[in-house]
Design an enzyme around this catalytic site. Structure first.
Site, mmCIF file in Angstrom:
data_model
loop_
_atom_site.group_PDB
_atom_site.id
_atom_site.type_symbol
_atom_site.label_atom_id
_atom_site.label_comp_id
_atom_site.label_asym_id
_atom_site.label_seq_id
_atom_site.Cartn_x
_atom_site.Cartn_y
_atom_site.Cartn_z
ATOM 1 N N THR A 176 8.972 16.616 81.307
ATOM 2 C CA THR A 176 8.185 17.762 81.380
ATOM 3 C C THR A 176 8.471 18.406 82.720
ATOM 4 O OG1 THR A 176 6.716 16.528 79.904
ATOM 5 C CG2 THR A 176 5.967 18.518 81.025
ATOM 6 N N GLN A 235 0.798 8.007 70.856
ATOM 7 C CA GLN A 235 1.593 7.489 72.178
ATOM 8 C C GLN A 235 0.709 6.819 72.764
ATOM 9 O OE1 GLN A 235 2.941 10.871 74.360
ATOM 10 N NE2 GLN A 235 3.919 9.351 75.989
ATOM 11 N N HIS A 273 4.001 16.132 86.902
ATOM 12 C CA HIS A 273 3.689 15.511 85.642
ATOM 13 C C HIS A 273 3.329 14.189 85.481
ATOM 14 C CE1 HIS A 273 4.198 14.925 81.205
ATOM 15 N NE2 HIS A 273 5.024 14.077 81.354
ATOM 16 N N LYS A 328 7.352 10.217 69.592
ATOM 17 C CA LYS A 328 8.197 11.536 69.877
ATOM 18 C C LYS A 328 9.531 11.695 68.977
ATOM 19 C CE LYS A 328 7.091 11.468 74.482
ATOM 20 N NZ LYS A 328 6.831 12.390 75.459
ATOM 21 N N ARG A 371 -4.540 6.130 84.032
ATOM 22 C CA ARG A 371 -4.715 5.029 85.049
ATOM 23 C C ARG A 371 -5.350 5.859 86.402
ATOM 24 N NH1 ARG A 371 0.407 4.343 83.259
ATOM 25 N NH2 ARG A 371 0.969 5.623 85.110
ATOM 26 N N ASP A 422 15.608 10.376 77.756
ATOM 27 C CA ASP A 422 14.653 11.539 78.253
ATOM 28 C C ASP A 422 14.201 10.728 79.592
ATOM 29 O OD1 ASP A 422 13.192 13.530 78.416
ATOM 30 O OD2 ASP A 422 11.472 12.855 77.270
ATOM 31 N N GLU A 440 -1.465 18.413 80.053
ATOM 32 C CA GLU A 440 -2.031 18.604 81.550
ATOM 33 C C GLU A 440 -2.652 19.926 81.351
ATOM 34 O OE1 GLU A 440 1.590 17.589 83.675
ATOM 35 O OE2 GLU A 440 2.508 17.947 81.961
ATOM 36 N N ARG A 473 0.148 12.811 71.165
ATOM 37 C CA ARG A 473 -0.454 12.072 72.227
ATOM 38 C C ARG A 473 -1.636 10.710 71.933
ATOM 39 N NH1 ARG A 473 2.769 13.490 76.069
ATOM 40 N NH2 ARG A 473 2.943 15.648 76.342
ATOM 41 N N GLU A 522 6.358 19.455 75.157
ATOM 42 C CA GLU A 522 6.795 19.114 76.569
ATOM 43 C C GLU A 522 8.141 20.078 76.813
ATOM 44 O OE1 GLU A 522 7.594 14.902 77.387
ATOM 45 O OE2 GLU A 522 5.465 14.458 77.328
ATOM 46 N N THR A 547 12.455 16.627 68.190
ATOM 47 C CA THR A 547 12.720 17.340 69.357
ATOM 48 C C THR A 547 13.558 18.597 69.299
ATOM 49 O OG1 THR A 547 13.068 15.115 70.606
ATOM 50 C CG2 THR A 547 14.101 16.821 71.629
ATOM 51 N N ASP A 589 10.071 18.352 73.935
ATOM 52 C CA ASP A 589 9.747 17.079 73.482
ATOM 53 C C ASP A 589 8.405 16.867 72.936
ATOM 54 O OD1 ASP A 589 9.855 14.326 73.536
ATOM 55 O OD2 ASP A 589 9.355 13.812 75.632
ATOM 56 N N GLU A 645 10.919 21.028 78.525
ATOM 57 C CA GLU A 645 12.012 20.330 79.486
ATOM 58 C C GLU A 645 13.408 20.937 79.675
ATOM 59 O OE1 GLU A 645 12.573 16.073 78.539
ATOM 60 O OE2 GLU A 645 10.408 15.789 77.969
ATOM 61 N N TYR A 677 2.438 2.988 73.007
ATOM 62 C CA TYR A 677 3.305 2.902 74.205
ATOM 63 C C TYR A 677 3.420 1.441 74.864
ATOM 64 C CZ TYR A 677 0.801 3.523 78.467
ATOM 65 O OH TYR A 677 -0.060 3.325 79.487
#
Lengths: 441, 441
Positions: free
Chosen positions: B374, B254, B148, B267, B157, B141, B388, B251, B213, B271, B247, B215, B258
């Site tokens: 995404t 994750q 995105h 994830k 961040r 992926d 988002e 969240r 997501e 899928t 996907d 995709e 992650y």
């Protein structure tokens, strides 16, 4: 599973090489693998290792040597992968292993009645080509050694080596299944993006920091349905057995690519595994307590905590890494031992890795492979990768030839061994997991 | 590939539903998929979509309707996956697609001679079950939308949303192949470790931030040998076609898991992909320039840069996400459109993803699946995920029922659509990629 007749230290085999001191494959081991005789038009199939020979299980079936409960798993040994056998679960593999143990031991009725079977069911290892043991649907790699995580973390984040999730989450990521190769396959030095100077753009060049990682590979037996979890108290029933795994890594590529989604091309060029799968049953005598968390570390969350797993979820496996350089080959010198680690130092047990992996409903399938993550202990000599062993290249290793190594050079061969020893039991070994680096294209 | 006879806008089919305005499957599309008739003891096999029917390619072979160069790829259509056809490459698929186009068009000789073939080679879609199009050996992926990456990065961040590697590396990671399911499969809400309060230990609970997501899925055709790369100017030849891909992402899981190795259990629970694979040839009229990098962005490194790919490596595909809640189903309301994005906004082309993936010698195999990442554009309405679209839940979406959504609720169905339009050409569509959330165990 429990310790049984097949583990008895006083068992010996009429296959004499099984008694050679230091043999990886005494009659107490009997690991499964996929072989074919080189240069013959025959299909690959399941065998079991005994001394320096392979028992051709299909030939045993054809000879009428396998009956009873073992007949079903034995029939699945005609396949060119272990997946069908793995799917049946540990009890089926156990019944097959018992029949093989009876057949191969000194005093075996079948052998006494007809010593000619040795010619008809045994293949010398030197005549055989070993294949990958399974069709690996998915490969996941963990990070279960806290010393490895701390070592690597302290190089990347000196003030914050261990992230706050480490003691709660058996951290793992998905790996590449297509590039898993059996021991002996050459590994081409990968080319990739690296950025040596943070003020300059990256360049696309052959890696300058090629490394190995000494890991245990864990093969899944029966799977779970998508959407259902594997409770930790059932986790062992979903494990077929283990092998050695070398998670080759391009450290400079990894450093540049890994944020924010983890390692990708730094690992996906090749992963090498040893061809013999040591069953959980064979490992039973070498079980050990899980890692004892120091005061201050949190207990695992309830879904990862089971008293029996804490008491005996570890495995006392010694893992050694040797390097053989071109100069050593030319001088006919032995490979040099560069590390010796112990699987008992792992922060997470195999059962915890399996239970965690399926805890979200992810379906594991027979033949799936889990890497334990680099096995590193607290001592320098137990660090299972060069980046740790040479502390990112700052403390080069001096080899017996006088050669120095920070990372791997073309022509270097990395050879991994593993074995279990316990007083009152036989020593069993894993065979070899080796690969030689060939130059970048 | 070039625009040819099969793309002509004035072609019409004797399958009347192919001319229905808004049909995803006019005669200019002819995507491939795997179907079987529900409730019949028959094996799944390859079909091509036309209007609201499926052309059973094996039946066409049996009728003697496929000869010449198309006979070889048509024979591979008896398999229960597209892998064998994918392996043959684009020219073979193209010859098959041309024969199907000739067969299905108004004026077709075969149909004029024997209109009864329609009964013998066509299966109504409502009678068919669709399977996964391929055995997916590996699923990777990517993260190819800069909008995105910037959106998600700025949540995690705020001072450093885009990492320095983003404009050089088509960032990607390995995904889970076992849990890829065809459109229509229910998706169970996963349970996982989440940490809501940084001062408290994590808890193991059903995710509270379940997301989708939007995709594009990219299926690999012919593979490359391990240790060899795919030059960017050959990359398209290694792509068979594309589908829609959801996907699904937890969240909160994750965010906690992650670092440092990337997304894993957030994830791997599921899928979803759409069942029809749109060939590169069918997409030819909708090619577009690659993303135009703004001043100040570096050019791609030479191994990712090819003039022809810059000029026409993009695809003008519109991608829509709809949500249907339980309340909408009860009131028989249409699903609500929640986003509409465009594949032309992707920072990296499909060819760049493929060339990058193999640049270290990683072997891609026929049937491997790549997710684009995404698809989000610069406008709010084009953001292809709820995290988002609702800016991490801070700006809930109001649905036409008056219901509010931050993340997905049990019973919500996520339905994705994709289509290509260009003046002078037919509109072609992707079919549906849908899945409904069912409660955690």
């Amino acid at each position: 599973m429990a310790i049984n007749e097949t583990h008895r230290a006083d068992l010996t085999s009429w296959v004499e090489s099984a008694q050679t001191p230091g043999s990886d494959f005494p009659i107490q081991n009997l690991p499964f693998g996929i072989f074919k005789r080189a240069g013959r038009a025959e299909t690959a199939r399941v065998g079991a290792a005994i001394g320096d020979h392979i028992v051709d299980i299909s030939a045993c079936v054809d000879e009428g040597l396998i009956t009873g409960a073992a007949a079903v798993p034995a029939e699945r040994c005609r396949a060119p992968t272990l997946n069908d056998l793995m799917e049946l679960g540990g009890d089926a593999a156990s019944s097959l292993r018992r029949v093989l143990s009876d057949l191969l031991r000194v005093g075996s009725l079948a052998y006494r009645n007809d010593p000619g079977i040795s010619r008809r069911v045994l293949v010398p290892m030197y005549e055989a080509e070993m294949r990958l043991p399974a069709h690996i649907g998915d490969y996941s790699d963990f990070y279960a050694s806290i010393d490895h995580a701390r070592n690597v973390g302290s190089m990347l984040r000196p003030d914050n080596p261990l992230l706050p999730n480490y003691r709660y989450v058996p951290v793992g990521y998905h790996g590449r299944a297509s590039s898993i190769v059996p021991s002996g396959t050459h590994v081409r030095r990968p080319t990739g993006q690296i950025r040596e100077d943070p003020d300059e753009p990256p360049t696309f060049v052959p890696t300058k920091r090629l490394d190995y990682e000494m890991e245990l590979g864990i093969f899944i037996g029966p799977g779970n349905a998508q959407g259902s979890a594997i409770p930790i108290l059932n986790a062992d029933r979903h494990v077929f057995g283990v092998c050695l795994l070398n998670d080759w890594s391009a450290r400079d590529v990894q450093a540049w690519e890994y944020q924010p989604l983890g390692p990708f091309l730094a690992k996906s060029f090749a992963t090498t595994i040893s061809p013999w799968v040591i069953t959980l049953e064979a490992l039973e005598p070498y079980r050990a307590p899980a890692y004892v968390r120091p005061d201050g570390d949190p207990a695992p969350l309830p879904h990862l905590l089971w008293e029996s797993d804490q008491r005996r979820g570890g495995f006392d496996i010694t893992l050694e890494v040797y390097v053989r350089t071109t100069a050593m080959r030319q001088r006919r010198q032995d490979p040099a031992l560069v590390s010796r680690g112990h699987f008992t130092t792992m922060y997470w047990t195999v059962a915890q890795l399996v239970a965690h992996h399926a805890s979200n409903g992810c379906n594991l399938r027979a033949g799936d492979l889990l890497g334990s993550g680099t096995v590193s202990g607290p001592e320098k000599e137990s660090r299972g990768s060069l980046i740790e062993r040479t502390w990112r290249g700052r403390e080069p290793l001096r080899l017996p030839t006088g050669e120095m190594r920070t990372f791997l050079e073309d022509g270097d061969e990395v050879i991994m061994h593993g074995y279990c020893e316990r007083s009152g039991f036989a020593r069993i070994g894993f065979g070899e997991c080796s690969g030689m680096i060939i130059p970048a294209l």
